[in-house]
Design a protein around this motif. Sequence first.
Motif, PDB file in Angstrom:
ATOM      1  N   ASP A 115       0.900  -1.237   0.089  1.00 10.66           N
ATOM      2  CA  ASP A 115       0.258   0.013   0.077  1.00 10.66           C
ATOM      3  C   ASP A 115       0.788   1.320   0.096  1.00 10.66           C
ATOM      4  O   ASP A 115       1.720   1.455   0.988  1.00 10.66           O
ATOM      5  N   ASN A 116       0.589   2.103  -0.895  1.00 12.80           N
ATOM      6  CA  ASN A 116       1.476   3.331  -1.043  1.00 12.80           C
ATOM      7  C   ASN A 116       2.774   3.400  -0.931  1.00 12.80           C
ATOM      8  O   ASN A 116       3.544   3.811  -0.096  1.00 12.80           O
ATOM      9  N   PRO A 117       3.637   2.508  -1.776  1.00 10.16           N
ATOM     10  CA  PRO A 117       4.968   2.182  -1.532  1.00 10.16           C
ATOM     11  C   PRO A 117       5.785   3.453  -1.750  1.00 10.16           C
ATOM     12  O   PRO A 117       5.386   4.386  -2.662  1.00 10.16           O
ATOM     13  N   THR A 118       6.999   3.846  -1.067  1.00  8.71           N
ATOM     14  CA  THR A 118       7.845   4.903  -1.574  1.00  8.71           C
ATOM     15  C   THR A 118       8.902   4.357  -2.673  1.00  8.71           C
ATOM     16  O   THR A 118       8.692   3.209  -2.813  1.00  8.71           O
ATOM     17  N   HIS A 119       9.516   5.571  -3.132  1.00  9.76           N
ATOM     18  CA  HIS A 119      10.487   5.013  -4.239  1.00  9.76           C
ATOM     19  C   HIS A 119      11.717   5.674  -3.910  1.00  9.76           C
ATOM     20  O   HIS A 119      12.313   6.500  -4.741  1.00  9.76           O
ATOM     21  N   TRP A 120      12.080   5.599  -2.598  1.00  9.75           N
ATOM     22  CA  TRP A 120      13.407   6.150  -2.233  1.00  9.75           C
ATOM     23  C   TRP A 120      14.564   5.521  -3.012  1.00  9.75           C
ATOM     24  O   TRP A 120      14.615   4.075  -3.029  1.00  9.75           O
ATOM     25  N   LYS A 121      15.616   6.032  -3.321  1.00  8.93           N
ATOM     26  CA  LYS A 121      16.723   5.187  -3.748  1.00  8.93           C
ATOM     27  C   LYS A 121      17.975   5.796  -2.755  1.00  8.93           C
ATOM     28  O   LYS A 121      18.364   7.051  -2.644  1.00  8.93           O
ATOM     29  N   GLU A 122      18.725   4.940  -2.181  1.00  6.04           N
ATOM     30  CA  GLU A 122      19.581   5.198  -1.306  1.00  6.04           C
ATOM     31  C   GLU A 122      21.119   5.049  -1.824  1.00  6.04           C
ATOM     32  O   GLU A 122      21.266   4.000  -2.370  1.00  6.04           O
ATOM     33  N   ASP A 123      21.828   6.288  -1.809  1.00  4.37           N
ATOM     34  CA  ASP A 123      23.157   6.092  -2.245  1.00  4.37           C
ATOM     35  C   ASP A 123      24.135   6.296  -0.859  1.00  4.37           C
ATOM     36  O   ASP A 123      24.155   7.397  -0.581  1.00  4.37           O
TER      37      ASP A 123
END
Length: 464
Positions: free
Chosen positions: A84-92
Amino acid sequence: MQLIPTVVCLFMATLIAACQSSEKSEKDPAAIRLITLDPGHFHAALVQKMMYEGVDSVVHVYAPEGQDLQLHLNKIQGYNTRPDNPTHWKEDVYKGADFLDKMLADRATLGNAKNVVVMSGNNRLKSDYIQKTVGAGFNVLADKPMVINASTFDQLKESFATAEKNKVLLYDIMTERYEISTMLQRAFSRQAGLFGTLEKGTPGNPAVTKESVHHFYKDVSGSILTRPSWFMDVAQQGEGIVDVTTHLVDLVQWECFPEQIIDYQKDISLTSARRWTTDMSLSQFKAITKQNSFPDYLKKDVVNDSILRVYSNGEINYQLRGIHAKVSVTWAYKAPAGAGDTHYSIMRGTKANLVIRQAAAQQYKPTLYIEAVTGNKDLEASLKAVLPKIQQEFPGVEVKKVASGWEVIIPSTYKEGHEAHFGRVAQKYLDYLKAGKMPTWEVPNMIAKYYTTTQALELAKKAK
């Protein structure tokens, strides 16, 4: 047969959204970029439980390699993959012993974005992290507490001065301002026709009392929280009297003197303070840390080779502009079945008392009551008169008669839960950042708050 195409479509939509967000930030000099520094506490991850407009989806992480970092990344991955309502962070991620120096050196290469360093971890290190980070021209959103002893209080004051000089914002995460029962307690206290004026109180019967009960063993985002071993070391985490009480002292200021500047040198007078331990067995320690033994730095707090004594509890009795207030925090190991962290609060007015209870009778849900003081027979009429004003700000709020007075009925849409409040604080901070300034009372009141907690610790240590 449609499952695989559907999953692929969802994946591609998420990927496209992430790319668009990143591309926008690279072209937009007004975009904001999050940087996570040495995440050692789960609050760092909770800031990223939601996405924010105008914030790059790429988050730069600087930390030493180890369990703390991996637990943080696992939580972010959990938010990215939830149904439900996933985030789309990309961790560098940059891993290395020189992580702080690397972050400071990368200041010029992180682009034109407004960089915000999120700090939530080892509190012994936080004062230095803050000072160096604002000194390098980064904005800082820090978990509480910013300081854990009187010896670093002046360092925090210097950091605020440096932040002002460098035109960056230094702010701490005060989630309890967004708990709806507290918001309504504050709102009703501003209705003089109902509440009257705030009593002065006495040390034995304060005008304002706030009590908080927390637990080492707890569920966060659907799983039992693994705490770092240093969380139980007060030299690193801080004693309870300077940790969770930060929230309570903040609420006293925020509710009793809303949007007013508190001068810590003139407005605050400590009456008494005390501290005591929570005892934890080795098996309990193992359950929350996944470690098989007490580390060497905790041996100083271990008795009989098996019981860890943590100074996680504290109480402060003080005066704020002549108003007597008492705040206290207690840590138990584990909550009773069906319960969790709890809060009790009372504001005593000349006409009515505003009381938040969160015990078994309230099914462990914070509930606000309005109760007449002795001799006040006009509570019902005055409540009906002010309720429309409250409803203008909080539509749907109602009241019902109960044995002790009136219970405030709060629609479920306002009851977000503690984890959601981190997003509220982050959004408020982002609004400040976009405006280029905070309200004039925020910085002096943060300074006043940490003066109260750190001086209380000094007083408690002297008490027998």
